[in-house]
Scaffold this motif. Structure first.
Motif, PDB file in Angstrom:
ATOM      1  N   GLU A 118       0.829  -1.211   0.000  1.00  0.00           N
ATOM      2  CA  GLU A 118       0.000   0.000   0.000  1.00  0.00           C
ATOM      3  C   GLU A 118       0.865   1.263   0.000  1.00  0.00           C
ATOM      4  N   ARG A 119       1.996   1.211   0.704  1.00  0.00           N
ATOM      5  CA  ARG A 119       2.883   2.376   0.683  1.00  0.00           C
ATOM      6  C   ARG A 119       3.455   2.581  -0.715  1.00  0.00           C
ATOM      7  N   ARG A 120       3.720   1.482  -1.427  1.00  0.00           N
ATOM      8  CA  ARG A 120       4.179   1.581  -2.808  1.00  0.00           C
ATOM      9  C   ARG A 120       3.095   2.209  -3.693  1.00  0.00           C
ATOM     10  N   GLU A 121       1.845   1.844  -3.482  1.00  0.00           N
ATOM     11  CA  GLU A 121       0.746   2.449  -4.248  1.00  0.00           C
ATOM     12  C   GLU A 121       0.677   3.954  -4.003  1.00  0.00           C
ATOM     13  N   ARG A 122       0.926   4.370  -2.768  1.00  0.00           N
ATOM     14  CA  ARG A 122       0.921   5.798  -2.453  1.00  0.00           C
ATOM     15  C   ARG A 122       2.039   6.527  -3.215  1.00  0.00           C
ATOM     16  N   ILE A 123       3.196   5.903  -3.278  1.00  0.00           N
ATOM     17  CA  ILE A 123       4.309   6.504  -4.019  1.00  0.00           C
ATOM     18  C   ILE A 123       3.935   6.667  -5.495  1.00  0.00           C
ATOM     19  N   GLU A 124       3.341   5.639  -6.059  1.00  0.00           N
ATOM     20  CA  GLU A 124       2.961   5.706  -7.476  1.00  0.00           C
ATOM     21  C   GLU A 124       1.925   6.792  -7.710  1.00  0.00           C
ATOM     22  N   ASP A 125       0.982   6.948  -6.776  1.00  0.00           N
ATOM     23  CA  ASP A 125      -0.007   8.010  -6.926  1.00  0.00           C
ATOM     24  C   ASP A 125       0.654   9.385  -6.849  1.00  0.00           C
ATOM     25  N   ASN A 126       1.643   9.521  -5.981  1.00  0.00           N
ATOM     26  CA  ASN A 126       2.376  10.790  -5.917  1.00  0.00           C
ATOM     27  C   ASN A 126       3.131  11.067  -7.203  1.00  0.00           C
ATOM     28  N   LYS A 127       3.631  10.036  -7.837  1.00  0.00           N
ATOM     29  CA  LYS A 127       4.307  10.238  -9.132  1.00  0.00           C
ATOM     30  C   LYS A 127       3.315  10.737 -10.173  1.00  0.00           C
ATOM     31  N   ARG A 128       2.099  10.217 -10.142  1.00  0.00           N
ATOM     32  CA  ARG A 128       1.074  10.726 -11.058  1.00  0.00           C
ATOM     33  C   ARG A 128       0.767  12.189 -10.760  1.00  0.00           C
ATOM     34  N   ALA A 129       0.734  12.542  -9.483  1.00  0.00           N
ATOM     35  CA  ALA A 129       0.481  13.931  -9.112  1.00  0.00           C
ATOM     36  C   ALA A 129       1.600  14.844  -9.613  1.00  0.00           C
ATOM     37  N   ILE A 130       2.826  14.373  -9.529  1.00  0.00           N
ATOM     38  CA  ILE A 130       3.969  15.147 -10.047  1.00  0.00           C
ATOM     39  C   ILE A 130       3.823  15.351 -11.546  1.00  0.00           C
TER      40      ILE A 130
ATOM     41  N   ILE B 292       2.510   6.420  15.648  1.00  0.00           N
ATOM     42  CA  ILE B 292       2.711   7.692  14.959  1.00  0.00           C
ATOM     43  C   ILE B 292       4.175   7.890  14.579  1.00  0.00           C
ATOM     44  N   ASP B 293       5.099   7.306  15.348  1.00  0.00           N
ATOM     45  CA  ASP B 293       6.518   7.440  15.008  1.00  0.00           C
ATOM     46  C   ASP B 293       6.834   6.760  13.681  1.00  0.00           C
ATOM     47  N   SER B 294       6.295   5.552  13.485  1.00  0.00           N
ATOM     48  CA  SER B 294       6.511   4.866  12.210  1.00  0.00           C
ATOM     49  C   SER B 294       5.882   5.647  11.064  1.00  0.00           C
ATOM     50  N   ALA B 295       4.713   6.207  11.306  1.00  0.00           N
ATOM     51  CA  ALA B 295       4.049   6.987  10.259  1.00  0.00           C
ATOM     52  C   ALA B 295       4.906   8.171   9.837  1.00  0.00           C
ATOM     53  N   ARG B 296       5.508   8.845  10.795  1.00  0.00           N
ATOM     54  CA  ARG B 296       6.366   9.990  10.458  1.00  0.00           C
ATOM     55  C   ARG B 296       7.605   9.532   9.698  1.00  0.00           C
ATOM     56  N   LYS B 297       8.116   8.356  10.046  1.00  0.00           N
ATOM     57  CA  LYS B 297       9.258   7.802   9.304  1.00  0.00           C
ATOM     58  C   LYS B 297       8.864   7.507   7.864  1.00  0.00           C
ATOM     59  N   TRP B 298       7.687   6.943   7.670  1.00  0.00           N
ATOM     60  CA  TRP B 298       7.223   6.634   6.302  1.00  0.00           C
ATOM     61  C   TRP B 298       7.020   7.904   5.489  1.00  0.00           C
ATOM     62  N   VAL B 299       6.572   8.975   6.131  1.00  0.00           N
ATOM     63  CA  VAL B 299       6.426  10.252   5.427  1.00  0.00           C
ATOM     64  C   VAL B 299       7.783  10.698   4.883  1.00  0.00           C
ATOM     65  N   GLU B 300       8.782  10.725   5.744  1.00  0.00           N
ATOM     66  CA  GLU B 300      10.102  11.182   5.303  1.00  0.00           C
ATOM     67  C   GLU B 300      10.681  10.258   4.237  1.00  0.00           C
ATOM     68  N   GLU B 301      10.536   8.964   4.423  1.00  0.00           N
ATOM     69  CA  GLU B 301      11.041   8.016   3.427  1.00  0.00           C
ATOM     70  C   GLU B 301      10.324   8.183   2.086  1.00  0.00           C
ATOM     71  N   GLY B 302       9.011   8.429   2.153  1.00  0.00           N
ATOM     72  CA  GLY B 302       8.247   8.612   0.922  1.00  0.00           C
ATOM     73  C   GLY B 302       8.692   9.842   0.156  1.00  0.00           C
ATOM     74  N   ILE B 303       8.878  10.946   0.865  1.00  0.00           N
ATOM     75  CA  ILE B 303       9.335  12.172   0.210  1.00  0.00           C
ATOM     76  C   ILE B 303      10.717  11.968  -0.389  1.00  0.00           C
ATOM     77  N   GLU B 304      11.593  11.321   0.372  1.00  0.00           N
ATOM     78  CA  GLU B 304      12.949  11.084  -0.127  1.00  0.00           C
ATOM     79  C   GLU B 304      12.928  10.249  -1.412  1.00  0.00           C
ATOM     80  N   GLU B 305      12.063   9.251  -1.439  1.00  0.00           N
ATOM     81  CA  GLU B 305      11.983   8.405  -2.633  1.00  0.00           C
ATOM     82  C   GLU B 305      11.488   9.171  -3.847  1.00  0.00           C
ATOM     83  N   LEU B 306      10.656  10.183  -3.630  1.00  0.00           N
ATOM     84  CA  LEU B 306      10.093  10.941  -4.747  1.00  0.00           C
ATOM     85  C   LEU B 306      11.051  11.977  -5.336  1.00  0.00           C
TER      86      LEU B 306
END
Length: 273
Positions: A79-91, A114-128
């Motif tokens: 699901e996190r991968r799907e979110r990344i792909e959707d962000n790529k479409r937004a870009i 919530i700590d893991s969620a914040r980590k996933w946010v940063e990792e997601g942005i970095e990947e994009l």
């Protein structure tokens, strides 16, 4: 930095006229001499990307941002991968419409971690970042008021957004300052200065008392308690001189005629921003 900002900078964030289609919003901007528009993705998807681009280009409008990317946390890697792909479409959509800013509403924790969620946010942005760089799009981390931490964003302060931006050290990552979300923060003006050179957007509305709703809570500028002009002067002192988006989510404003909303937002912008 004092006085009133030029009306050449005012932008209609499309959510302010939620009941208007993109075509109606574009026509409204033309009638009221609003030179900028911020487009929401659900409005793009209603008519398609190519038609959206043609509407905006034919009207000669500038696009201040696309809203929204983000929503990175999810319970499974798939699901996190799907979110990344959707962000790529937004870009890709942002690049197609001619803006250079994608606003990130970062997303809530899928559980109580919530700590893991914040980590996933940063990792997601970095990947994009490489994909964003390739398309010339900057990723604007928008902190949301803490009352939205459970359902919209675990990034609740400008300080958190600045920390992520600083750690990632990319010209394609910055922050968005929305007065409704950050006005209350005792560290606000220090954090605005800390964000010098990385502020990608400035959004205005007001905090009315009592709030009419949790989500549809924002008031028209001048109807609430926010020091709008002081905050605008602070982001300018920190180097931001771009468009100023009027972003108001409020049933009463949505239900009034859109032309009345645009007329009022221009008057209040001059008087209070």
């Amino acid at each position: 930095m004092s006085g009133t900002p030029s009306l050449d900078r005012i932008s209609l964030n499309q959510i302010t006229t939620e009941h208007w289609s993109l075509e109606e919003a574009v026509e409204g901007c033309l009638r009221h001499d609003v030179p900028w528009i911020s487009v929401w993705r659900h409005k793009i998807h209603e008519i398609g990307l190519s038609k959206s681009r043609k509407l905006i280009q034919d009207a000669g409008l500038n696009v201040s941002s696309i809203c929204r990317g983000g929503m990175f946390p999810a319970p499974t890697p798939e699901e996190r991968r799907e979110r990344i792909e959707d962000n790529k479409r937004a870009i890709e959509e942002a690049a197609e419409l001619g803006t250079d800013v994608l606003v990130l509403v970062c997303g809530p924790a899928p559980d109580k971690d919530i700590d893991s969620a914040r980590k996933w946010v940063e990792e997601g942005i970095e990947e994009l970042i490489p994909f964003a760089r390739e398309h010339g799009i900057k990723l604007g981390i928008e902190p949301l008021h803490p009352m939205y931490a459970a359902d919209r964003s675990v990034i609740s302060t400008l300080g958190q957004a600045n920390t992520i931006s600083e750690r990632l050290q990319s010209d394609y990552v910055g922050v968005v300052v929305d007065v409704f979300h950050v006005w209350w923060d005792p560290d606000l003006y220090r954090e605005i200065e800390r964000a010098r050179g990385s502020i990608l957007g400035f959004h205005v509305s007001d905090w009315v008392v009592p709030l009419p709703d949790i989500f549809k809570a924002r008031g028209m500028m001048g109807d609430g308690v926010i020091e709008l002009r002081r905050m605008r002067q602070a982001v300018e002192a920190a180097g931001y001189h771009g468009p100023i988006e009027v972003e108001i989510i409020n049933d009463a404003i949505w239900n009034q005629p859109g032309d009345e909303t645009l007329k009022q937002m221009k008057e209040r912008y001059v008087e209070h921003v």
